[in-house]
Enzyme design. Structure first.
Site, PDB file in Angstrom:
ATOM      1  CE  LYS A  22       5.782   5.598  -7.588  1.00  0.00           C
ATOM      2  NZ  LYS A  22       4.901   5.497  -6.690  1.00  0.00           N
ATOM      3  CG  ASN A  23       8.773   6.409  -4.288  1.00  0.00           C
ATOM      4  OD1 ASN A  23       7.335   6.365  -5.115  1.00  0.00           O
ATOM      5  ND2 ASN A  23       8.728   5.615  -3.503  1.00  0.00           N
ATOM      6  CB  CYS A 126      -0.583   1.025  -4.618  1.00  0.00           C
ATOM      7  SG  CYS A 126       0.378   0.600  -5.992  1.00  0.00           S
ATOM      8  NE  ARG A 131      -0.217   2.942   0.880  1.00  0.00           N
ATOM      9  CZ  ARG A 131       1.047   3.450  -0.435  1.00  0.00           C
ATOM     10  NH1 ARG A 131       0.234   2.805  -1.202  1.00  0.00           N
ATOM     11  NH2 ARG A 131       2.418   3.535  -0.345  1.00  0.00           N
ATOM     12  CG  ASP A 316       8.072   0.456  -2.579  1.00  0.00           C
ATOM     13  OD1 ASP A 316       7.734   0.157  -2.185  1.00  0.00           O
ATOM     14  OD2 ASP A 316       8.389   1.922  -2.572  1.00  0.00           O
ATOM     15  NE  ARG A 408       0.265   4.193 -10.249  1.00  0.00           N
ATOM     16  CZ  ARG A 408       0.342   3.449  -8.526  1.00  0.00           C
ATOM     17  NH1 ARG A 408      -0.598   3.138  -8.117  1.00  0.00           N
ATOM     18  NH2 ARG A 408       0.720   4.610  -7.358  1.00  0.00           N
TER      19      ARG A 408
HETATM   20  C1  UD1 Z   1       6.229   5.748   0.169  1.00  0.00           C
HETATM   21  C2  UD1 Z   1       6.528   5.361  -0.500  1.00  0.00           C
HETATM   22  C3  UD1 Z   1       6.502   4.118  -0.822  1.00  0.00           C
HETATM   23  C4  UD1 Z   1       7.021   2.871   0.469  1.00  0.00           C
HETATM   24  C5  UD1 Z   1       6.204   3.321   1.439  1.00  0.00           C
HETATM   25  C6  UD1 Z   1       7.652   3.150   2.717  1.00  0.00           C
HETATM   26  C7  UD1 Z   1       6.211   7.549  -1.998  1.00  0.00           C
HETATM   27  C8  UD1 Z   1       5.493   8.492  -3.118  1.00  0.00           C
HETATM   28  N1  UD1 Z   1       5.378   6.176  -1.759  1.00  0.00           N
HETATM   29  O1  UD1 Z   1       5.002   5.462   0.874  1.00  0.00           O
HETATM   30  O2  UD1 Z   1       6.249   3.452  -2.494  1.00  0.00           O
HETATM   31  O3  UD1 Z   1       6.381   1.798  -0.395  1.00  0.00           O
HETATM   32  O4  UD1 Z   1       6.895   5.155   1.168  1.00  0.00           O
HETATM   33  O5  UD1 Z   1       8.988   3.004   2.216  1.00  0.00           O
HETATM   34  O6  UD1 Z   1       6.826   8.073  -1.623  1.00  0.00           O
HETATM   35  N2  UD1 Z   1       0.818   4.916   8.012  1.00  0.00           N
HETATM   36  C9  UD1 Z   1       0.195   5.092   9.354  1.00  0.00           C
HETATM   37  N3  UD1 Z   1      -0.018   6.710   9.529  1.00  0.00           N
HETATM   38  C10 UD1 Z   1       0.066   7.889   8.308  1.00  0.00           C
HETATM   39  C11 UD1 Z   1       0.600   7.342   7.220  1.00  0.00           C
HETATM   40  C12 UD1 Z   1       1.350   5.992   7.189  1.00  0.00           C
HETATM   41  O7  UD1 Z   1       0.026   4.898   9.843  1.00  0.00           O
HETATM   42  O8  UD1 Z   1      -0.899   8.967   8.521  1.00  0.00           O
HETATM   43  C13 UD1 Z   1       1.353   3.719   8.554  1.00  0.00           C
HETATM   44  C14 UD1 Z   1       1.283   3.236   7.053  1.00  0.00           C
HETATM   45  O9  UD1 Z   1      -0.047   2.471   6.817  1.00  0.00           O
HETATM   46  C15 UD1 Z   1       2.429   2.725   6.698  1.00  0.00           C
HETATM   47  C16 UD1 Z   1       3.507   2.977   7.248  1.00  0.00           C
HETATM   48  O10 UD1 Z   1       3.093   3.408   7.726  1.00  0.00           O
HETATM   49  O11 UD1 Z   1       2.356   0.833   7.314  1.00  0.00           O
HETATM   50  C17 UD1 Z   1       4.763   3.708   6.129  1.00  0.00           C
HETATM   51  O12 UD1 Z   1       3.882   4.433   5.673  1.00  0.00           O
HETATM   52  P1  UD1 Z   1       4.360   5.923   4.957  1.00  0.00           P
HETATM   53  O13 UD1 Z   1       6.334   5.099   4.732  1.00  0.00           O
HETATM   54  O14 UD1 Z   1       3.849   7.184   4.839  1.00  0.00           O
HETATM   55  O15 UD1 Z   1       4.771   5.959   2.985  1.00  0.00           O
HETATM   56  P2  UD1 Z   1       3.582   6.500   1.307  1.00  0.00           P
HETATM   57  O16 UD1 Z   1       4.373   7.808   2.439  1.00  0.00           O
HETATM   58  O17 UD1 Z   1       2.498   6.759   1.897  1.00  0.00           O
END
Ligand code: UD1
Length: 429
Positions: A22-23, A126, A131, A316, A408
């Site tokens: 999915k990701n 979620c 986030r 995850d 999902r």
């Molecule tokens: C993706 C995955 C999700 C997985 C996560 C971490 C997809 C569709 N989703 O989510 O399943 O759990 O990676 O492996 O691929 N952060 C900030 N600022 C930002 C962006 C992120 O502070 O602008 C923080 C987040 O709050 C979190 C950390 O960075 O604490 C990691 O988040 P991130 O790797 O960006 O997760 P996603 O890409 O949303």
């Protein structure tokens, strides 16, 4: 709303085919916005998130066609999507759509890179913490975009196109890395991404972008270099196997005992989780067809683990591991460092008889000899499946409510488990 009924106590044996990730499928579909030619994606999982993203892309003017089955294909084979963004008719992604799925925010990067502007609602998704998207915005600014936030929308503009630059992430972010990568492919000049996420799905997207004519090196390492090109073309790409689905079923087998082949799974995508399962006493073998997971009579040993970006233990799989450790012979510790508030499954696991104590980022799980079925409810995708794992080993009947979270991210979960002997069925509303 659908529910799932599980009668616990049966061992699992047989074969579970692993679906496309999915990701990876979601950002790959989003990458189609970068070209006016057709992108063909194979092995796309049939998931609610994929259907939702199709609607979102449709709103931008993208045609997504599902190719029919070929002779010899079975219902287990992934879908093939032909995606054509020949003309982008709308650069706005509205709240009603983006709020349902966080990853859809990522359309902002290709829209900005190709059209010079994008207006995308701040995301939902979620309920596992705040986030934010500050680092995604920072990445686009480093490539010369002007960003405004207005009435809940992020508006990104680059009238004369994006320019290559240096992006240093202060924290590893998957979404930030996808955003930077996609934006940089069409920027003028060279972009360097430092402290990039190394998740295998980033490498898969970079492979596909390179097939489309992008010039990316270093994906899957923490330093990615992108030479911008003027135009990208169509390509054909097959989505890599889902490492989270693989780890989830591996833990289900570890929980119930039995012997299952996870067909098409690749061990290098989840080595940290497989190592941990072996440490807990689970037998893991790699075959030409995938990964074999077995556990005979002996109980599970407790483990201590901290979630971390790849190649560390993935957040995850945290909920699923916690469900497993509720039955270990001793006390386990799991520390969650990626998302705050990702312990919603704890109180539901407690309804099944688990003994878990929370202290800030760390959960201490005291193994118990038995769990007992109950009514439970899930609040996010991975938490829901952790309840399924616990229910497979619980005495009596468990009803998992709010199954839409499972739909999902897990393709045909009930039939994959039922085919291996689990007593699991969906109760349609
Ligand atoms: C993706 C995955 C999700 C997985 C996560 C971490 C997809 C569709 N989703 O989510 O399943 O759990 O990676 O492996 O691929 N952060 C900030 N600022 C930002 C962006 C992120 O502070 O602008 C923080 C987040 O709050 C979190 C950390 O960075 O604490 C990691 O988040 P991130 O790797 O960006 O997760 P996603 O890409 O949303």
């Amino acid at each position: 709303m659908d529910r799932i009924r599980i009668s616990g106590g049966r061992k699992l044996s047989g074969t579970i085919p692993i679906s496309g990730a999915k990701n990876a499928a979601l950002p790959l579909m989003i990458a189609s916005l970068l070209t006016d030619q057709t992108l063909i994606l194979e092995n796309v999982p049939a998931l609610a998130d994929v259907r939702q993203l199709r609607r979102i892309l449709g709103n931008h003017g993208v045609d997504v066609m599902y190719a029919g089955k070929r002779p010899g294909e079975t219902p287990h084979d992934g879908q093939t999507l032909h995606i054509s963004a020949a003309q982008i008719v709308d650069t706005t992604a509205p709240y009603e759509m983006v709020s349902k799925m966080r990853a859809s925010f990522w359309v902002i990067a290709p829209l900005l890179a190709r059209m010079g502007e994008a207006r995308v609602s701040m995301p939902g998704g979620c309920s596992i913490g705040t986030r934010p998207v500050d680092l995604l915005i920072m990445a686009m600014e480093r490539l010369g975009a002007e960003i405004e936030i207005e009435s809940g929308y992020v508006i990104a503009r680059a009238k004369n196109g994006l320019k290559g630059g240096e992006i240093v992430f202060p924290k590893v972010t998957v979404g930030g890395t996808h955003t930077a990568l996609m934006a940089a492919t069409l920027a003028q000049g060279t972009t360097v991404i430092e402290n990039a996420a190394r998740e295998p799905e980033i490498g898969d997207v970079a492979d596909c972008l390179n097939k489309m004519g992008a010039r990316i090196t270093g994906a899957s390492t923490s330093r990615i270099v992108i030479e911008g090109v003027a135009k990208l073309s169509g390509a054909r790409h097959s989505v890599l196997p889902d490492r989270i689905e693989t780890g989830t079923y591996a833990m289900a087998v570890a929980m119930t005992g039995g012997d299952v082949l996870l067909e098409g799974a690749r061990p290098e995508l989840l080595q940290s989780a497989l190592d941990l399962l072996q440490q807990a006493g689970v037998e893991i073998t790699t075959t030409n067809h995938g990964i074999r997971v077995a556990r005979n009579g002996a109980g599970l040993e407790p483990v201590a683990v901290t979630t971390a970006p790849f190649p560390g233990f993935p957040t995850d799989l945290q909920a699923q591991l916690m469900a497993l450790m509720t039955r270990a012979n001793g006390t386990s510790r799991i520390t969650e460092t990626i998302f705050e508030n990702r312990f919603m499954h704890v109180q539901e696991l407690a309804r099944l008889g688990a003994r878990i104590h929370l202290d800030g980022e760390t959960a201490t799980i005291e193994g118990v000899p038995r769990l007992k079925g109950a009514q439970v409810m899930a609040t996010d995708l991975r938490a829901s499946v952790s309840l399924v794992i616990a229910a497979l080993a619980a005495e009596g009947e468990t009803i998992v409510n709010r199954v839409y979270h499972l739909d999902r991210g897990f393709e045909r979960l009930e039939s994959k488990l039922a085919n291996c002997g689990a007593a699991i069925e969906r109760l349609s509303a």
